[in-house]
Scaffold this active site. Sequence first.
Site, PDB file in Angstrom:
ATOM      1  N   ARG A 156     -10.171  30.608  -7.272  1.00  0.00           N
ATOM      2  CA  ARG A 156      -9.944  29.281  -6.404  1.00  0.00           C
ATOM      3  C   ARG A 156     -10.278  27.983  -7.210  1.00  0.00           C
ATOM      4  O   ARG A 156     -11.320  27.945  -7.982  1.00  0.00           O
ATOM      5  CB  ARG A 156     -10.850  29.395  -5.146  1.00  0.00           C
ATOM      6  N   SER A 160     -15.115 -20.815  -9.644  1.00  0.00           N
ATOM      7  CA  SER A 160     -14.630 -19.767  -8.730  1.00  0.00           C
ATOM      8  C   SER A 160     -13.430 -19.085  -9.483  1.00  0.00           C
ATOM      9  O   SER A 160     -12.557 -19.844 -10.191  1.00  0.00           O
ATOM     10  CB  SER A 160     -14.005 -20.493  -7.644  1.00  0.00           C
ATOM     11  N   ARG A 173     -19.068  22.165   2.100  1.00  0.00           N
ATOM     12  CA  ARG A 173     -19.134  20.963   1.176  1.00  0.00           C
ATOM     13  C   ARG A 173     -19.545  19.911   2.479  1.00  0.00           C
ATOM     14  O   ARG A 173     -19.464  20.275   3.663  1.00  0.00           O
ATOM     15  CB  ARG A 173     -17.827  20.685   0.790  1.00  0.00           C
ATOM     16  N   LYS A 195     -16.882  23.375  -5.057  1.00  0.00           N
ATOM     17  CA  LYS A 195     -16.918  24.678  -4.622  1.00  0.00           C
ATOM     18  C   LYS A 195     -17.886  25.648  -5.211  1.00  0.00           C
ATOM     19  O   LYS A 195     -18.698  26.150  -4.777  1.00  0.00           O
ATOM     20  CB  LYS A 195     -15.418  25.258  -4.696  1.00  0.00           C
ATOM     21  N   TYR A 239     -21.295 -15.285  -4.616  1.00  0.00           N
ATOM     22  CA  TYR A 239     -20.394 -14.949  -3.558  1.00  0.00           C
ATOM     23  C   TYR A 239     -18.947 -14.524  -3.682  1.00  0.00           C
ATOM     24  O   TYR A 239     -18.415 -14.766  -4.757  1.00  0.00           O
ATOM     25  CB  TYR A 239     -20.149 -16.229  -2.613  1.00  0.00           C
ATOM     26  N   CYS A 271     -12.096 -16.047  -5.569  1.00  0.00           N
ATOM     27  CA  CYS A 271     -11.426 -16.232  -4.469  1.00  0.00           C
ATOM     28  C   CYS A 271     -10.045 -15.757  -4.335  1.00  0.00           C
ATOM     29  O   CYS A 271      -9.286 -16.185  -3.845  1.00  0.00           O
ATOM     30  CB  CYS A 271     -11.404 -17.978  -4.314  1.00  0.00           C
ATOM     31  N   ARG A 321      -9.412 -26.596  -2.929  1.00  0.00           N
ATOM     32  CA  ARG A 321      -8.835 -26.642  -4.153  1.00  0.00           C
ATOM     33  C   ARG A 321      -7.557 -27.791  -3.963  1.00  0.00           C
ATOM     34  O   ARG A 321      -6.639 -27.740  -3.248  1.00  0.00           O
ATOM     35  CB  ARG A 321      -8.062 -25.131  -4.592  1.00  0.00           C
ATOM     36  N   MET A 324      -4.774  21.847  -5.206  1.00  0.00           N
ATOM     37  CA  MET A 324      -4.730  22.721  -6.308  1.00  0.00           C
ATOM     38  C   MET A 324      -4.422  23.954  -5.721  1.00  0.00           C
ATOM     39  O   MET A 324      -4.411  24.268  -4.567  1.00  0.00           O
ATOM     40  CB  MET A 324      -5.935  22.323  -7.018  1.00  0.00           C
ATOM     41  N   HIS A 364      -4.231  21.881   7.361  1.00  0.00           N
ATOM     42  CA  HIS A 364      -3.899  21.013   6.231  1.00  0.00           C
ATOM     43  C   HIS A 364      -3.470  19.861   6.626  1.00  0.00           C
ATOM     44  O   HIS A 364      -4.032  18.727   6.020  1.00  0.00           O
ATOM     45  CB  HIS A 364      -2.559  21.655   5.318  1.00  0.00           C
ATOM     46  N   ARG A 388      -6.374 -23.516  -0.007  1.00  0.00           N
ATOM     47  CA  ARG A 388      -4.983 -24.136  -0.628  1.00  0.00           C
ATOM     48  C   ARG A 388      -4.264 -25.069   0.233  1.00  0.00           C
ATOM     49  O   ARG A 388      -3.617 -25.102   0.879  1.00  0.00           O
ATOM     50  CB  ARG A 388      -4.365 -22.727  -0.740  1.00  0.00           C
ATOM     51  N   GLY A 423      -6.280  21.187  -0.453  1.00  0.00           N
ATOM     52  CA  GLY A 423      -4.910  21.829  -0.621  1.00  0.00           C
ATOM     53  C   GLY A 423      -4.031  21.254  -1.645  1.00  0.00           C
ATOM     54  O   GLY A 423      -2.896  21.378  -1.710  1.00  0.00           O
ATOM     55  N   GLU A 480      -8.884 -19.471 -13.979  1.00  0.00           N
ATOM     56  CA  GLU A 480      -7.925 -18.357 -14.006  1.00  0.00           C
ATOM     57  C   GLU A 480      -7.063 -18.254 -15.446  1.00  0.00           C
ATOM     58  O   GLU A 480      -6.020 -17.784 -15.146  1.00  0.00           O
ATOM     59  CB  GLU A 480      -7.064 -18.851 -12.846  1.00  0.00           C
ATOM     60  N   GLY A 482     -10.416 -17.399 -10.014  1.00  0.00           N
ATOM     61  CA  GLY A 482      -9.149 -17.073  -9.508  1.00  0.00           C
ATOM     62  C   GLY A 482      -8.695 -15.733  -9.949  1.00  0.00           C
ATOM     63  O   GLY A 482      -7.669 -15.893 -11.003  1.00  0.00           O
ATOM     64  N   THR A 483      -9.068 -14.663  -9.517  1.00  0.00           N
ATOM     65  CA  THR A 483      -8.710 -13.444 -10.044  1.00  0.00           C
ATOM     66  C   THR A 483      -7.158 -13.019 -10.084  1.00  0.00           C
ATOM     67  O   THR A 483      -6.654 -12.343 -10.911  1.00  0.00           O
ATOM     68  CB  THR A 483      -9.304 -12.337  -9.515  1.00  0.00           C
ATOM     69  N   ASN A 484      -6.514 -13.637  -9.056  1.00  0.00           N
ATOM     70  CA  ASN A 484      -4.952 -13.398  -8.968  1.00  0.00           C
ATOM     71  C   ASN A 484      -4.209 -13.817 -10.313  1.00  0.00           C
ATOM     72  O   ASN A 484      -3.509 -13.076 -11.102  1.00  0.00           O
ATOM     73  CB  ASN A 484      -4.249 -13.986  -7.693  1.00  0.00           C
ATOM     74  N   ASP A 485      -4.594 -15.161 -10.513  1.00  0.00           N
ATOM     75  CA  ASP A 485      -3.925 -15.730 -11.803  1.00  0.00           C
ATOM     76  C   ASP A 485      -4.439 -15.257 -13.185  1.00  0.00           C
ATOM     77  O   ASP A 485      -3.827 -15.107 -14.040  1.00  0.00           O
ATOM     78  CB  ASP A 485      -3.792 -17.398 -11.675  1.00  0.00           C
TER      79      ASP A 485
END
Length: 888
Positions: free
Chosen positions: A91, A779, A335, A22, A867, A847, A628, A102, A451, A573, A100, A760, A781-784
Amino acid sequence: MPKLVYDFAEGNKDMLELLGGKGANLAEMTNLGLPVPPGFTISAEACKVYLATGSVPAELADEIDHHVDALQQKMGKKLGQADDPLLVSVRSGAAVSMPGMMETVLNVGLNDDSVNGLAHQSGNPRFAWDAYRRLIQMFGKTVLGMEGDVFEDAIEAAKQAKGTTNDLDLDADDLEALVDTFKAAVREHTGRDFPQDPREQLDLATEAVFGSWNSERAILYRRQERIAADLGTAVSVCSMVFGNLGMDSGTGVAFTRDPSSGQPGVYGDYLQNAQGEDVVAGIRNTVPLADLEQIDKTSYDALMEIMATLEGHYKDLCDIEFTVERGKLWMLQTRVGKRTAAAAFRIATSLVDEGMIDTDEALKRVKGAQLAQLMFPRFDSDASKELITKAIGASPGAASGKVVFTSAAAVEAADRGEKVILVRRETNPDDLHGMIAAQGILTSRGGKTSHAAVVARGMGKTCVCGAEELDVNVAAEKVTVNGTTFGPGEMISIDGTTGEVFLGEVPVVPSPVVQYFEGSLAPDAGDELVASVHRLMTHADEIRRLGVRTNADTADDAARARRFGAQGIGLCRTEHMFLGERRESVERLILSENDAERDAALAELEPLQRGDFLELLEAMDGLPVTIRLIDPPLHEFLPSMEDLAVKVALAKERGEEPGHEVKLLAAVQRLHEQNPMLGLRGVRLGLMIPGLFAMQVRAIASAAAELRKAGKDPRPEIMIPLVGAIQELQLARDEVEGVLNEVAEASGVEWSTPIGTMIELPRAAVIADQIAEAADFFSFGTNDLTQTTWGFSRDDVEGSFFSRYLEKGIFAVSPFESIDREGVGSLIRTGVERGRATRPDLKLGICGEHGGDPDSIHFFHEVGLDYVSCSPFRIPVARLEAGRATLD
């Protein structure tokens, strides 16, 4: 401490973090020579000190004094001046728009003396007492923490006593009496009188705005929109101009293009004889902005000219708040406007065609989350529908759900897994919980700038506003329309594009954007949105460095992913292929008591696996398919211990001999682990159960050989899971290579099959330089990797304490949803650097579920992966974000 307060003329639009959106944009408009009421902005730095210490910086008071004095000299009147008072608005304004969420306080500077001076100067006592009423109401709720119902109930009582339902029918005497009622309420509920000192009003209002940064609704909104919690808010103090001086005055909100569709034109709302909060609150229904031309052509023409100036200057859709004071136009805010997903794509390509921006900039202005919204289904136009009413389509989409009347009810129903539509007269910032939980929002009041509309568009939530035919009685929990009444639990459907509201659940059909990705709708078929999506997707594909693969286990998923633009499979898998009827074969493998029984069970599974891989490799012919080898613990393929124990006990009670169940139960008990995620799984299975990995590799190789003989180009890649030591990988690789050579020799077909591993475990990332000696690719394995880094079991913790962690700010977002850059991300970076230090040509991918998360994709581009791989439906999102990542 650097300077804390800036006159509007001292800032510019690039000072967002310091002056907030603002303040920065008021400064920009001031410097453009547009009609902005004079004022100053208290920087977000002062807010940060207040939030950290509970007090404003010691030097802030002197700086505010200096700027108040300058403002008074400029305006020729003073705060609290009895005969002609200067009034100001206080304001909020964060660096990132939080509509809306704040606080705002208008008419600061009025008191029991100056209200009479304002009445005399304006020649309008009603206006003066209305302004004072508004100040006490806003101050009481915002600064003193009173419930808003205290004031609303008093207003309703005054209208009832007058025999009216319209605020404008209350005259000066009514409003003066209402001021006395409000002041008495302040005294009763807070134990203090409403402050008469204007400077005290200003200081308390400023601190209240600072404090509202950490209000429950602001925190919730930041979490929803992933806005940093440490930005703080600036405070803009602006001399008041009044839209409630009579029918020659008014207030409005304008957009330089339609925020719902992106089409150019005159869009917005206007309300005569009103102040700004009346428009966004939806308390009174507005008229379309185009009607201002008949109401006040001079102001309308000036506004059109300013709108063109601002869009040309910002080179984007602008959202503008303005006031007309007795025929004089004033700009209160601008804005870059929030818009729907469809509008974002259309506006981006339109601005390219108009020569305002280039295609790179257009790509920056759309997001993967918006593309995902465009892929949601829409109502079937051929289905039979019972129209209830038609109102303003404020935020597109097709939503069906049970009617609820309160945010609490919406949250409770959503927690039970029910879909709901939140029905209100109008929403306010306290409804944010319910708006998030609901499938859509329906209001009987307000327009495209209310709003409900603004917040819904920002969240990508379907919204229909201003359904005047609906008589919404929240207290009685009922809606009446055209003589028909329905209550909680009634199923309705709302179309946020057309504004239509239907009784019952309406069937949906695929969106045109999905039809485009599926190949059933050509980009030049006349659909403007599809054409815009096509142009930006084409550009993203041209410039992106990251490849995009899919996680797929079946030929159908692979084929769909390929239509969506997948460049291969990053994760197949194989354990998913052992479910259903094949469980019996897996049971025989697990129950085998000697080599012969084990080999027989593996022999049963091998042709089934070969058939799976034939279909999968053929569907992805010519593209890499990373397979895998079996990863989860074997007991997951057996019935639960509890179920088996019950079956055995019941059989014994009946005098039966539960032989098979007893064997199964013994196997389950033998394989039972306290922490199966950290037990006998992954590469450990292959090393401990002879022939298991060999069976799978033989099936892969045989399928590839058969396809090659048929003239196909299968490209399998074999991935060994859960490696933590180079010795594990080397032993497994030796076995895999031995089987590959056997099949090649037996089939007479030769090819190269890359062998890699899944990173992993934290240890694997740290010793990636060693592991790379035996791997052709990694690769992540970001989950584990997230589970093992944090020490979380996702299945156990997400439903138990994650919500509290989010509430307490420990997480800004779940680390399973978006990559934890500091922890897990650091391990990935280490793995990349160390792996490539050993093997510069090492192929690197990811993956886990993070492969389809927009923020995570930008990180993976940054650290140099080759990738990402994600579920088929998220492939277009990943392609778009991979392109945007090159422009960061």
